[in-house]
Design an enzyme around this catalytic site. Structure first.
Site, short mmCIF file in Angstrom:
data_model
loop_
_atom_site.label_atom_id
_atom_site.label_comp_id
_atom_site.label_asym_id
_atom_site.label_seq_id
_atom_site.Cartn_x
_atom_site.Cartn_y
_atom_site.Cartn_z
N ARG A 1 33.55 33.71 25.23
CA ARG A 1 33.42 34.81 24.25
C ARG A 1 34.31 34.57 23.03
O ARG A 1 35.46 34.16 23.14
CB ARG A 1 33.82 36.11 24.94
CG ARG A 1 34.00 37.27 23.99
CD ARG A 1 33.95 38.58 24.69
NE ARG A 1 35.13 38.87 25.51
CZ ARG A 1 35.26 39.99 26.22
NH1 ARG A 1 34.30 40.89 26.24
NH2 ARG A 1 36.36 40.20 26.92
N ARG B 1 40.18 36.11 22.36
CA ARG B 1 41.25 37.03 22.73
C ARG B 1 42.24 36.34 23.64
O ARG B 1 41.87 35.57 24.51
CB ARG B 1 40.65 38.24 23.48
CG ARG B 1 40.19 39.32 22.56
CD ARG B 1 39.33 40.34 23.26
NE ARG B 1 39.84 40.74 24.57
CZ ARG B 1 39.23 41.66 25.32
NH1 ARG B 1 38.14 42.26 24.90
NH2 ARG B 1 39.72 41.99 26.49
N ARG C 1 42.34 39.95 35.61
CA ARG C 1 41.68 41.19 35.17
C ARG C 1 40.60 41.61 36.16
O ARG C 1 40.41 42.80 36.40
CB ARG C 1 41.08 41.00 33.77
CG ARG C 1 42.14 41.08 32.67
CD ARG C 1 41.69 40.44 31.38
NE ARG C 1 40.54 41.07 30.80
CZ ARG C 1 39.71 40.46 29.94
NH1 ARG C 1 39.94 39.21 29.57
NH2 ARG C 1 38.69 41.11 29.45
N LYS D 1 30.42 45.80 28.09
CA LYS D 1 30.66 47.21 27.78
C LYS D 1 30.78 47.43 26.27
O LYS D 1 30.18 48.34 25.73
CB LYS D 1 31.94 47.72 28.45
CG LYS D 1 31.85 47.83 29.95
CD LYS D 1 33.06 48.57 30.53
CE LYS D 1 34.39 47.87 30.23
NZ LYS D 1 34.55 46.56 30.89
P1 ADP Z 1 37.68 44.22 29.06
O1 ADP Z 1 36.84 45.42 29.38
O2 ADP Z 1 36.86 43.05 28.63
O3 ADP Z 1 38.66 43.89 30.13
P2 ADP Z 1 39.26 45.75 27.11
O4 ADP Z 1 39.27 45.45 25.68
O5 ADP Z 1 38.60 47.02 27.56
O6 ADP Z 1 38.56 44.50 27.80
O7 ADP Z 1 40.76 45.77 27.69
C1 ADP Z 1 41.65 44.72 27.49
C2 ADP Z 1 43.01 45.05 28.11
O8 ADP Z 1 43.55 46.25 27.51
C3 ADP Z 1 43.00 45.36 29.61
O9 ADP Z 1 43.04 44.19 30.39
C4 ADP Z 1 44.27 46.22 29.73
O10 ADP Z 1 45.44 45.42 29.70
C5 ADP Z 1 44.27 47.02 28.46
N1 ADP Z 1 43.59 48.33 28.65
C6 ADP Z 1 42.45 48.75 28.04
N2 ADP Z 1 42.11 49.99 28.45
C7 ADP Z 1 43.08 50.37 29.33
C8 ADP Z 1 43.30 51.55 30.13
N3 ADP Z 1 42.46 52.57 30.10
N4 ADP Z 1 44.41 51.58 30.91
C9 ADP Z 1 45.26 50.57 30.96
N5 ADP Z 1 45.11 49.43 30.26
C10 ADP Z 1 44.02 49.32 29.45
#
Ligand code: ADP
Length: 215
Positions: A127, A161, A172, A13
């Site tokens: 990654r 990360r 996740r 994404k």
């Molecule tokens: P990925 O899509 O690879 O899981 P992100 O960078 O989008 O990685 O998100 C990493 C973490 O940030 C998530 O596992 C969550 O803990 C938090 N997070 C991100 N966006 C949200 C959201 N909209 N609501 C709740 N937690 C979020």
């Protein structure tokens, strides 16, 4: 255009969002990046978010929705945006609809990136991302930097990360299936969902995405 990007962690994404946002001249808004920026700046919000993120859980809606809305209200997002990682559950999707309705605007599309689960785990565990810019993404096998640990684009330090460790990745994915996937049905009911396969080369996926968006 106002676009939401959905897909499991590791679907690419962030990578796709950076290209699409550039092609469409709209800001890329990633709640994950906003949280990570808050964590590295040591803000109160960052402190609240970190423990949830490290456990692979969603950060509570009270924190997330306000942060996302603040970002969407910035001047660069007036004519459109590409949301990456938000909404991540149905109540966030409902809050987004309320905010859009208040501004008398609508989403144009929800782009759903599909990728098989075993591929996701391989992608994430290897990654490495750049400390300077999370759009600079490498992989220990599939996209090796010229010098180990150094970003090809800007020379920044590459790191893994905290939430990319295998056990957290599995959590996740579970959270994705139980909490995030239901938003696809929510948006299907509004006729907004375009599903594409996220397998293949980065530029091929971008081309498929642009086509799905009618661009
Ligand atoms: P990925 O899509 O690879 O899981 P992100 O960078 O989008 O990685 O998100 C990493 C973490 O940030 C998530 O596992 C969550 O803990 C938090 N997070 C991100 N966006 C949200 C959201 N909209 N609501 C709740 N937690 C979020």
């Amino acid at each position: 255009m106002r676009i939401v990007l959905v897909g499991p962690p590791g679907a690419g994404k962030g990578t796709q969002a950076a290209f699409l946002a550039k092609n469409l001249s709209i800001p890329h808004i990633s709640t994950g990046d906003l949280f990570r920026a808050n964590i590295s700046q040591g803000t109160e919000l960052g402190k609240k978010a970190k423990s949830y993120m490290d456990a692979g859980q969603l950060v509570p809606d009270e924190v997330t929705i306000g942060m996302a809305k603040d970002r969407m209200e910035q001047p660069d997002a007036v004519n459109g945006f590409l949301l990456d990682g938000f909404p991540r559950n149905v109540s966030q999707a409902e809050a987004l609809d309320v905010a859009l309705q208040a501004d008398d605007v609508k989403l144009d599309a929800v782009l759903d990136l599909e990728v098989p689960e075993d591929e996701v785990v391989k992608r994430i565990a290897g990654r490495r991302i750049c400390r300077n810019d999370s759009a600079h993404v490498f992989h220990v096998e599939y996209k090796q930097p010229k010098t180990e640990g150094v970003c090809d684009v800007c020379g920044g330090e590459l790191y893994q990360r905290d939430d990319d460790q295998e056990e957290t990745v599995r959590k996740r994915l579970e959270v994705y299936h139980t909490q995030t996937e239901p938003i696809i049905g929510y948006y299907q009911a509004q006729g907004l969902v375009k599903t594409i396969s996220a397998l293949g080369k980065v530029d091929e996926v971008t081309a498929k995405a642009m086509e799905a968006l009618g661009r």
